[in-house]
Design an enzyme around this catalytic site. Structure first.
Site, mmCIF file in Angstrom:
data_model
loop_
_atom_site.group_PDB
_atom_site.id
_atom_site.type_symbol
_atom_site.label_atom_id
_atom_site.label_comp_id
_atom_site.label_asym_id
_atom_site.label_seq_id
_atom_site.Cartn_x
_atom_site.Cartn_y
_atom_site.Cartn_z
ATOM 1 C CG ASN A 1 36.425 -10.537 -73.325
ATOM 2 O OD1 ASN A 1 36.521 -9.458 -72.357
ATOM 3 N ND2 ASN A 1 35.726 -11.657 -73.066
ATOM 4 C CG ASP A 2 38.068 -12.397 -79.411
ATOM 5 O OD1 ASP A 2 39.095 -12.663 -79.369
ATOM 6 O OD2 ASP A 2 36.855 -13.056 -79.118
ATOM 7 N NE ARG B 1 32.546 -16.628 -73.001
ATOM 8 C CZ ARG B 1 32.653 -15.763 -72.336
ATOM 9 N NH1 ARG B 1 32.038 -15.912 -71.293
ATOM 10 N NH2 ARG B 1 33.273 -14.409 -72.514
ATOM 11 C CG HIS C 1 43.143 -21.144 -60.920
ATOM 12 N ND1 HIS C 1 43.809 -21.989 -61.764
ATOM 13 C CD2 HIS C 1 42.942 -20.166 -61.643
ATOM 14 C CE1 HIS C 1 43.682 -21.496 -62.858
ATOM 15 N NE2 HIS C 1 43.264 -20.390 -63.038
ATOM 16 C CD GLU D 1 33.802 -11.826 -80.764
ATOM 17 O OE1 GLU D 1 34.079 -11.722 -79.713
ATOM 18 O OE2 GLU D 1 33.253 -12.763 -81.603
ATOM 19 C CB CYS E 1 28.565 -9.824 -74.132
ATOM 20 S SG CYS E 1 29.084 -10.531 -75.429
ATOM 21 N NE ARG F 1 40.455 -13.439 -74.867
ATOM 22 C CZ ARG F 1 39.012 -13.779 -75.293
ATOM 23 N NH1 ARG F 1 38.363 -13.480 -76.430
ATOM 24 N NH2 ARG F 1 38.240 -14.445 -74.395
HETATM 25 C C1 PEP Z 1 34.575 -11.400 -76.181
HETATM 26 O O1 PEP Z 1 35.531 -11.576 -77.133
HETATM 27 O O2 PEP Z 1 34.303 -10.204 -75.507
HETATM 28 C C2 PEP Z 1 33.473 -12.308 -75.736
HETATM 29 C C3 PEP Z 1 32.588 -11.981 -75.317
HETATM 30 O O3 PEP Z 1 33.701 -13.627 -76.350
HETATM 31 P P1 PEP Z 1 34.795 -14.711 -75.757
HETATM 32 O O4 PEP Z 1 35.605 -14.012 -74.416
HETATM 33 O O5 PEP Z 1 34.015 -15.978 -75.419
HETATM 34 O O6 PEP Z 1 35.846 -14.641 -76.787
HETATM 35 MG MG MG Z 2 35.238 -13.072 -78.416
#
Ligand code: PEP
Ligand code: MG
Length: 656
Positions: free
Chosen positions: A570-571, A413, A306, A547, A618, A581
């Protein structure tokens, strides 16, 4: 046709960036050129095929070329494969240099020859620094008492609980930006990770059991912390190994409080210093006045620890894992730090100082070049405008985003607001936060995401059932629609803050059109209630996150219902690839650049275009230099990312 064998020296093999760059270079040659590895063949002119070949560092490959310029193409490819740094660029975390080697190592990186003149450690964060050493070596914490009388057990348990509560609240306040401390999102995530360690049952439970067995709280804390840290330190995975540092950091703070000792003050690091430490935890680093630190050097640590992530976030050159003893550390006066190559020169000569000065000046010029993009609204050479917005989690991060020239917020967020306290935030508190955020970025849009919390991330004040598959469970909009007493105050707060004029709202985890209908009905109900109560409010545009594969496959129907799409890569990556993930074991499958994920993004963009709504991204991939060109080509008009990536992404788009 000609063939030749080569060994791949590219650090971590042909992953995204080297593969993309290799394909680009190979396309310049007229011949067909292929790479054969483990019996599988791929065209060296296709980055996707090269990536799918999954060639690892150290693997042998066969290169086959046929046609015009075949010899030149092969020679060029062999030299790329032999270059450890091939495909790396300034934005990328430098790869770890595991072997420790002293003076005069020659690294041929193709265009220039680098000669190592100092000690070699692990490259933690790029850049060059030169300055006086500020040595931080806190004394070892030792408990004088090991055993306590039986009648003191409950007193000792109370002492431990109050030390723990004090530490938790310090960390939470710091992560919420309520006291002096880090502003960057990365830092906050790290502080939240430390809170998780401090609340971990494996850790706290073991200490409590130790005290119940008549152990002194301080002694038990030190013992449990070291055993747990040693377990992590022995793991094969680099990332997991680096977590030992978090445990040691939390342990040091707790034990110092229990033993009545104060840790040395990091707040007094003088300006221009190179901070030198044995082992620096992320918690300790977060207390340092960052602007005063020009470089960081540690005996401990790894590229994924970190503290390295934090150094990268703040652009501080860092070398970790340096082979020195504490005594040697004590005697350092001045250091030159080369974070690109993981090298440190102790007490450099005048000639070496001049050389480092020159490099630092060149870097400063390059940085200045990037800062020219601060007020640029990037447009590709063929005239496509792309908005670069910021992903934020709290008001403390506004300044970083504005300094980078963010055109609004693409993702706020809200869950951090819900996670930081011991109870849920009230409607008034939420209104205030959302309104402050909107005002700070006015007139640019601020997209606030409604609560996206799941069974894997519990929030004080919301009862979550135990779930077999929390990521497939009661999270995001699913939970919110079931719990109007939690969701409605947030929607009311958003309607009230929307009087600022630039708030848009987006809903996470949509997998069915009906969910959008139900959210809209609740918004209408809240608006009617506010109006009848005479409370000032305004409507907002409603968008959704794409997502889930279900949302992609129904994108046409969803586009008819909302004002915009924001793709959460990401999701989306985890659900398209059926790959958790957070599971390091299957991380090689978790790739947004996988053709399946890219196709899902493309389908979403096509549906948005048919419906005449805009689409943004995003997720983390929004700042991926290799993917940005593809996203723009697909029709994405907004990329939202952490503030640290904004300037370089603006540059990439402007040069497309
Ligand atoms: C995503 O899933 O890409 C996203 C931006 O949301 P989080 O990472 O907060 O789940
Ligand atoms: Mg997400």
């Amino acid at each position: 046709m000609i063939e030749t064998n080569a060994t791949v020296r590219v650090i971590e093999g042909l992953h995204t960036r080297p593969a993309a760059q290799m394909a680009k270079l190979m396309k310049k040659f007229g011949c067909n050129i292929e790479l054969v590895c483990r019996g599988k063949t791929a065209s060296a002119k296709s980055s996707v095929k090269l990536m799918l070949l999954q060639v690892k560092e150290g693997e042998d490959v066969l290169i086959r070329a046929e046609g015009d310029e075949e010899q030149e193409a092969i020679d060029h490819l062999v030299s790329c494969l032999g270059d450890p740094q091939f495909g790396m660029n300034m934005d990328q975390a430098p790869a770890a240099a595991h072997e420790v080697q002293a003076v005069h190592t020659q690294i041929d990186n193709g265009s220039e020859v680098h000669v190592c003149e100092g000690l070699k450690g692990i490259a933690g964060s790029r850049g060059t620094a030169l300055g006086p050493a500020h040595v931080y070596l806190p004394q070892k914490l030792v408990a004088q008492r090991q055993v306590i009388p039986e009648e003191e057990i409950s007193l000792e348990l109370n002492r431990f609980r109050s030390a723990l509560a004090g530490l938790e609240s310090k960390l939470s306040r710091q992560s919420a930006g309520q006291v002096e401390g880090p502003a960057a999102e990365q830092d906050r995530a790290i502080l939240l990770a430390l809170i998780e360690v401090a609340q971990d049952e494996e850790y706290v439970g073991a200490i409590i059991r130790g005290i119940e067995a008549q152990g002194d709280a301080g002694a038990v804390t030190l013992r449990v912390g070291e055993v747990l840290a040693a377990t992590f330190a022995a793991m094969a995975d680099d990332y997991m190994r680096a977590r030992a540092e978090d445990i040691r950091g939390v342990t040091r703070q707790l034990a110092a409080a229990l033993l009545g000792q104060t840790l040395p003050d990091l707040a007094s690091v003088p300006p221009g210093s190179i901070l030198v430490a044995n082992d620096l935890s992320a918690w300790e680093f977060s207390k340092v006045p960052i602007a005063n630190v020009k470089g960081l050097v540690c005996i401990g640590g790894a590229a994924t620890s970190h503290v390295a992530i934090m150094a990268r976030t703040h652009g501080i050159p860092a070398v970790l894992g340096l082979p020195l003893s504490e005594e040697e550390l004590q005697s350092i006066q001045c250091l030159a730090v080369d974070g690109d190559h993981g090298e440190v020169i102790l007490n450099p000569s005048d000639a070496q100082k001049t050389q480092y000065q020159t490099r630092m000046e060149a870097e400063a010029r390059a940085r200045k070049g990037l800062s020219a993009f601060r007020d640029v609204h990037p447009t590709t050479k063929d005239g496509r405008q792309v908005d670069i917005a910021a992903n934020l989690g709290s008001l403390g991060e506004i300044e970083l985003a504005q300094k980078a020239g963010a055109k609004g917020v693409g993702l706020f967020r809200t869950e951090l607001l819900f996670m930081q306290g011991r109870s849920l935030p009230q409607e008034d508190e939420q209104t205030d936060v959302y309104h402050q955020l909107a005002t700070a970025f006015h007139p640019h849009p601020v997209i606030i995401r409604t609560l996206d919390i799941g069974g894997d991330k519990p929030v004080a004040g919301i009862d979550f059932p135990r779930e077999e598959n929390p990521f497939l469970g009661w999270r995001g909009v699913r939970m919110c629609l079931d719990r109007p007493e939690i969701f409605k105050p947030q929607l009311r707060a958003l309607l009230r803050a929307a009087v600022a004029g630039n708030i848009k709202v987006m809903i996470p985890m949509i997998s069915d059109v009906n969910e959008v209908h139900r959210v809209r009905a609740l918004v209408a109900q809240c608006e009617a209630e506010l109006n009848s109560e005479g409370v000032d409010c305004a409507s907002f545009e409603l968008g959704i996150m794409i997502e889930t594969p279900a949302a992609v496959l129904q994108a046409d129907a969803l586009a008819a219902e909302v004002s915009f799409f924001s793709i959460g890569t990401n999701d989306l990556t985890q659900y398209v690839m059926a790959t958790d993930r957070a599971n390091a074991q299957i991380a090689s499958l978790y790739r947004t650049e996988h053709p399946a994920v890219l196709r899902a993004i493309e389908l979403t963009c096509e549906a948005a275009q048919r419906a005449g709504i805009w689409v943004g991204i995003c997720g983390e991939a929004a700042a991926n230099p290799d993917l940005i060109p593809q996203f723009v080509a697909m029709g994405v008009t907004e990329l939202s990312m952490s503030p640290a990536s904004i300037l370089s992404s603006k540059k990439i788009i402007s040069e497309l």
